[in-house]
Motif scaffolding. Structure first.
Motif, PDB file in Angstrom:
ATOM      1  N   GLY A   1       0.775  -1.293   0.156  1.00 54.51           N
ATOM      2  CA  GLY A   1      -0.036   0.085  -0.234  1.00 54.51           C
ATOM      3  C   GLY A   1       0.855   1.330  -0.092  1.00 54.51           C
ATOM      4  N   PRO A   2       0.241   2.491  -0.080  1.00 54.39           N
ATOM      5  CA  PRO A   2       0.918   3.639  -0.189  1.00 54.39           C
ATOM      6  C   PRO A   2       1.683   4.206   1.233  1.00 54.39           C
ATOM      7  N   TRP A   3       1.078   3.600   2.232  1.00 56.69           N
ATOM      8  CA  TRP A   3       1.655   3.965   3.458  1.00 56.69           C
ATOM      9  C   TRP A   3       1.985   2.746   4.413  1.00 56.69           C
ATOM     10  N   GLY A   4       3.062   2.670   4.918  1.00 56.20           N
ATOM     11  CA  GLY A   4       3.603   1.713   6.112  1.00 56.20           C
ATOM     12  C   GLY A   4       5.041   1.640   6.242  1.00 56.20           C
ATOM     13  N   GLY A   5       5.401   1.221   7.402  1.00 52.89           N
ATOM     14  CA  GLY A   5       7.002   1.220   7.833  1.00 52.89           C
ATOM     15  C   GLY A   5       7.135   0.316   8.483  1.00 52.89           C
ATOM     16  N   SER A   6       8.242   0.418   9.110  1.00 53.42           N
ATOM     17  CA  SER A   6       9.240  -0.925   9.588  1.00 53.42           C
ATOM     18  C   SER A   6       8.479  -1.288  10.993  1.00 53.42           C
ATOM     19  N   ARG A   7       7.767  -0.241  11.770  1.00 52.57           N
ATOM     20  CA  ARG A   7       7.220  -0.647  13.102  1.00 52.57           C
ATOM     21  C   ARG A   7       5.597  -0.777  12.841  1.00 52.57           C
ATOM     22  N   CYS A   8       5.100  -0.642  11.627  1.00 57.87           N
ATOM     23  CA  CYS A   8       3.691  -0.744  11.593  1.00 57.87           C
ATOM     24  C   CYS A   8       2.838  -1.864  11.734  1.00 57.87           C
ATOM     25  N   ARG A   9       3.487  -2.991  11.552  1.00 56.23           N
ATOM     26  CA  ARG A   9       2.834  -3.998  11.756  1.00 56.23           C
ATOM     27  C   ARG A   9       3.197  -5.114  12.856  1.00 56.23           C
ATOM     28  N   ASP A  10       2.251  -5.999  13.223  1.00 58.76           N
ATOM     29  CA  ASP A  10       2.684  -7.040  14.496  1.00 58.76           C
ATOM     30  C   ASP A  10       3.132  -8.020  13.883  1.00 58.76           C
ATOM     31  N   SER A  11       4.732  -8.098  13.571  1.00 61.55           N
ATOM     32  CA  SER A  11       5.154  -9.230  13.074  1.00 61.55           C
ATOM     33  C   SER A  11       6.675  -9.186  13.405  1.00 61.55           C
ATOM     34  N   PRO A  12       7.375 -10.204  13.836  1.00 60.73           N
ATOM     35  CA  PRO A  12       8.790 -10.194  13.928  1.00 60.73           C
ATOM     36  C   PRO A  12       9.557  -9.406  12.679  1.00 60.73           C
ATOM     37  N   ILE A  13       8.978  -9.405  11.620  1.00 63.19           N
ATOM     38  CA  ILE A  13       9.810  -9.051  10.529  1.00 63.19           C
ATOM     39  C   ILE A  13       9.206  -7.830   9.970  1.00 63.19           C
ATOM     40  N   PRO A  14       9.809  -6.829   9.915  1.00 60.10           N
ATOM     41  CA  PRO A  14       9.354  -5.563   9.249  1.00 60.10           C
ATOM     42  C   PRO A  14       9.093  -5.679   7.767  1.00 60.10           C
ATOM     43  N   PRO A  15       8.030  -4.795   7.314  1.00 65.41           N
ATOM     44  CA  PRO A  15       7.840  -4.754   5.842  1.00 65.41           C
ATOM     45  C   PRO A  15       9.194  -4.725   4.841  1.00 65.41           C
ATOM     46  N   GLY A  16       9.275  -5.379   3.849  1.00 67.18           N
ATOM     47  CA  GLY A  16      10.569  -5.281   3.001  1.00 67.18           C
ATOM     48  C   GLY A  16      10.903  -3.832   2.372  1.00 67.18           C
ATOM     49  N   GLY A  17      11.935  -3.341   2.893  1.00 70.80           N
ATOM     50  CA  GLY A  17      12.334  -2.261   2.187  1.00 70.80           C
ATOM     51  C   GLY A  17      11.603  -0.855   2.383  1.00 70.80           C
ATOM     52  N   ARG A  18      10.966  -1.044   3.532  1.00 68.39           N
ATOM     53  CA  ARG A  18      10.201   0.412   4.099  1.00 68.39           C
ATOM     54  C   ARG A  18      10.957   0.935   5.549  1.00 68.39           C
ATOM     55  N   LYS A  19      11.201   2.003   5.376  1.00 70.43           N
ATOM     56  CA  LYS A  19      11.640   2.562   6.739  1.00 70.43           C
ATOM     57  C   LYS A  19      10.201   3.325   7.363  1.00 70.43           C
ATOM     58  N   CYS A  20      10.354   3.617   8.569  1.00 76.09           N
ATOM     59  CA  CYS A  20       9.099   4.032   9.351  1.00 76.09           C
ATOM     60  C   CYS A  20       9.266   5.531   9.682  1.00 76.09           C
ATOM     61  N   ASP A  21       8.469   6.332   9.337  1.00 78.22           N
ATOM     62  CA  ASP A  21       8.527   7.659   9.649  1.00 78.22           C
ATOM     63  C   ASP A  21       7.221   8.192  10.735  1.00 78.22           C
ATOM     64  N   CYS A  22       6.700   6.942  11.577  1.00 84.54           N
ATOM     65  CA  CYS A  22       6.004   7.287  12.722  1.00 84.54           C
ATOM     66  C   CYS A  22       6.529   7.855  13.927  1.00 84.54           C
ATOM     67  N   GLU A  23       5.876   8.419  14.690  1.00 81.69           N
ATOM     68  CA  GLU A  23       6.246   8.942  16.074  1.00 81.69           C
ATOM     69  C   GLU A  23       6.144   7.699  16.977  1.00 81.69           C
TER      70      GLU A  23
ATOM     71  N   GLY B   1       6.998 -20.846  14.610  1.00 82.43           N
ATOM     72  CA  GLY B   1       6.592 -19.984  13.631  1.00 82.43           C
ATOM     73  C   GLY B   1       7.389 -18.649  13.705  1.00 82.43           C
ATOM     74  N   THR B   2       7.739 -18.039  14.732  1.00 80.99           N
ATOM     75  CA  THR B   2       8.756 -17.102  15.130  1.00 80.99           C
ATOM     76  C   THR B   2      10.353 -17.430  14.353  1.00 80.99           C
ATOM     77  N   TYR B   3      10.565 -18.595  14.885  1.00 81.97           N
ATOM     78  CA  TYR B   3      11.879 -19.175  14.480  1.00 81.97           C
ATOM     79  C   TYR B   3      11.927 -19.288  12.706  1.00 81.97           C
ATOM     80  N   LEU B   4      10.799 -19.803  12.345  1.00 77.92           N
ATOM     81  CA  LEU B   4      10.707 -19.778  11.084  1.00 77.92           C
ATOM     82  C   LEU B   4      10.507 -18.496  10.255  1.00 77.92           C
ATOM     83  N   LEU B   5      10.105 -17.433  10.780  1.00 80.17           N
ATOM     84  CA  LEU B   5       9.874 -16.128  10.189  1.00 80.17           C
ATOM     85  C   LEU B   5      11.283 -15.590  10.082  1.00 80.17           C
ATOM     86  N   HIS B   6      12.103 -15.915  11.338  1.00 81.00           N
ATOM     87  CA  HIS B   6      13.523 -15.151  11.276  1.00 81.00           C
ATOM     88  C   HIS B   6      14.799 -15.848  10.175  1.00 81.00           C
TER      89      HIS B   6
END
Length: 506
Positions: A214-236, A393-398
């Motif tokens: 989507g048009p918006w999103g960053g590394s701290r936006c979702r509840d996953s051990p792995i941040p979105p690929g290639g996206r930095k976060c500009d959230c406060e 699952g966490t092990y597999l994700l990492h």
């Protein structure tokens, strides 16, 4: 080109060889179960039946479809004795493992006593299971209505919402999947599952809050051990700007697409999108949407068909991670470990809305289904499968995330939670253009040939979906990652060998 296949002995068959590549390939983890010999119809007869006796719309996976013969735990065997690690679980349906002895025993015992009676009579299994199931849910979610599938559960939930609120409009997300029946498929937001026919009105699809595509999103936006690929976060700190922007888009629906008073019947959403490709939203998005919907007189329907029963690891239900108290919860798939069963759980006030006309389900609450599902709940608790989902699952994700570093031009994103995982394959990491279908097919085939069964998801079927039985181990996770890695290396080799060689002219 030898490769050791499933190392077990069968009647009249000893160690077999699977032909794939001469390169070093991962070795299947040990399995002590010895499957029976296949004695069914010839493969060719069954293959021919698809498209003639069996509806041609039922299309099996793979160039040469698998003929599955037997299953145990996380393992499946085909008619030739090839063993496969099932990392798809019959589309997130096999929750506690194939042919789990406790589940089989419960179903067998009940079938020998009473195989069927519909709800025109009482039987103890329905009450026993309904109480056990609703004890897992918060608040006033204490009334259970049993059906046969997730699609039926969706249909019933939408009917209840419209009856209870007196409103008609249903809002769902683009890229969502809520079932294949007429109303459920109208709520579904994927063109893949929408036939070119007239559909009932009152269904609105809103922007999907996908923090990767989507048009918006960053590394701290979702509840996953792995941040979105290639996206930095500009959230406060403590504030997600992506969530606010997606929520603003949601509010526009009330401004322009709904009656002036803005009242709706319901908003329905998966906690993590399943067939859409394990898509996750900004952490607080669903809670903000649910609060607004309720202010407008609507209900929040949590679709837990794929995320329920401990699959996401941290909680028993996916909606719990979003801090939501749903009005209605739909569930199916893992509820019966493959036995056809679904459920709608709601409050007594909402359940009473069905009394406005006669309503019943012939097979819903079947004694065998209830006994089976009750045993599934016992196994999840006794074998701590929710906890295993989180740990493995966490092990597999990492481990999968390391492949993003190794194959940055192919793996765009690794996401998910617990054993609800997606790996998005792309043609270009910058544009996030989906990997071409032919390349995707080749990779998918190679993974199968090396002994792992996965699913595909997303609008372009370019997301590898990992939703295995919740009994899988870290060794299984290692084997899965090594297999995907080997398949991606083959993909790279094919790309290199296909590139033209230009000879310079001196």
């Amino acid at each position: 080109m030898p490769f050791l296949k499933c190392q077990f002995f069968k009647p009249n068959k000893v160690l077999q060889i699977r032909k794939v590549s001469t390169s070093v390939l991962p070795e299947l983890p040990e399995c002590k179960h010895i499957p029976s010999a296949y004695t069914g119809p010839d493969y060719e007869i069954l293959a021919k039946a698809h498209g003639t006796t069996i509806s041609p719309s039922l299309k099996p996976f793979y160039k040469k479809p698998l003929l599955i013969h037997e299953g145990r735990g996380q393992w499946l065997w085909d008619h030739e004795g090839n063993r496969f690690l099932d990392m798809f679980g019959g589309i997130a349906t096999v929750s506690v493992g194939h042919s789990h002895p406790k589940v089989v025993a419960a179903a067998t015992e009940q079938m020998q006593k009473l195989g069927h009676t519909t709800t025109i009579y009482m039987h103890p299994r329905y009450l026993e299971y309904a109480e056990k199931l609703t004890a897992k849910l918060p608040g006033d979610l204490k009334v259970a209505y049993l059906v046969n599938s997730g699609s039926e559960a969706t249909e019933l939930a939408l009917l209840m919402a419209r009856l209870y609120t007196g409103n008609n409009e249903i809002i769902s997300l683009k890229n969502s999947y809520h079932g294949g029946t007429l109303t459920a498929s109208t709520t579904t937001g994927l063109s893949t599952f929408r036939h070119p026919i007239y559909r009932p009105g009152g269904h609105i699809h809103v922007m999907n809050p996908d923090v990767y595509l989507g048009p918006w999103g960053g590394s701290r936006c979702r509840d996953s051990p792995i941040p979105p690929g290639g996206r930095k976060c500009d959230c406060e700190p403590n504030e997600c700007s992506a969530c606010e922007k997606y929520f603003s888009e949601f509010l526009d629906t009330f401004k322009f697409s709904l009656p002036r008073d803005g009242n709706i019947a319901a908003f329905i959403a998966e906690s993590i999108q399943g067939i859409g490709g394990a898509v996750q939203y900004p952490k607080s998005y669903l809670s903000k949407v649910a609060s607004h919907v309720k202010r407008k007189g609507g209900l929040f329907i949590a679709d837990e068909v794929q995320t329920g029963f401990g699959r996401t690891g941290e909680h028993f239900w996916g909606f719990e991670a979003h801090g939501i108290q749903p009005d209605i919860v739909t569930m199916a798939k893992g509820i019966g470990n493959g036995f056809p069963l679904g459920a709608v759980v709601t409050t007594m006030k909402i359940a009473n809305s069905l009394n406005k006309a006669a309503h019943f389900n012939t097979f819903g609450g079947n004694p065998v289904a209830c006994a089976t599902a009750s045993a599934v709940l016992d196994v999840i608790e006794e074998e701590k499968l929710k906890e295993n989902s989180l740990e493995v699952g966490t092990y597999l994700l990492h481990r999968l995330s390391t492949l993003m570093v190794e194959f940055p031009n192919v793996i765009g994103d690794v996401r998910g939670k617990g054993l609800m995982i997606g790996v998005e394959l792309v043609n270009d990491p910058e544009t996030k253009k989906p990997l071409e279908s032919q390349h995707m097919t080749d990779i998918f085939e190679d993974i199968k040939e090396m002994g792992v069964l996965l699913g595909k998801g997303g609008l372009y079927a370019n997301v590898l979906r990992l939703k295995p039985p919740m009994c899988v181990t870290k060794k299984d996770a290692d084997f899965t990652v090594e297999t995907i890695e080997a398949a991606l290396r083959r993909h790279q080799d094919r790309i290199v060998s296909a590139e033209p060689v230009y000879v310079g002219v001196p």
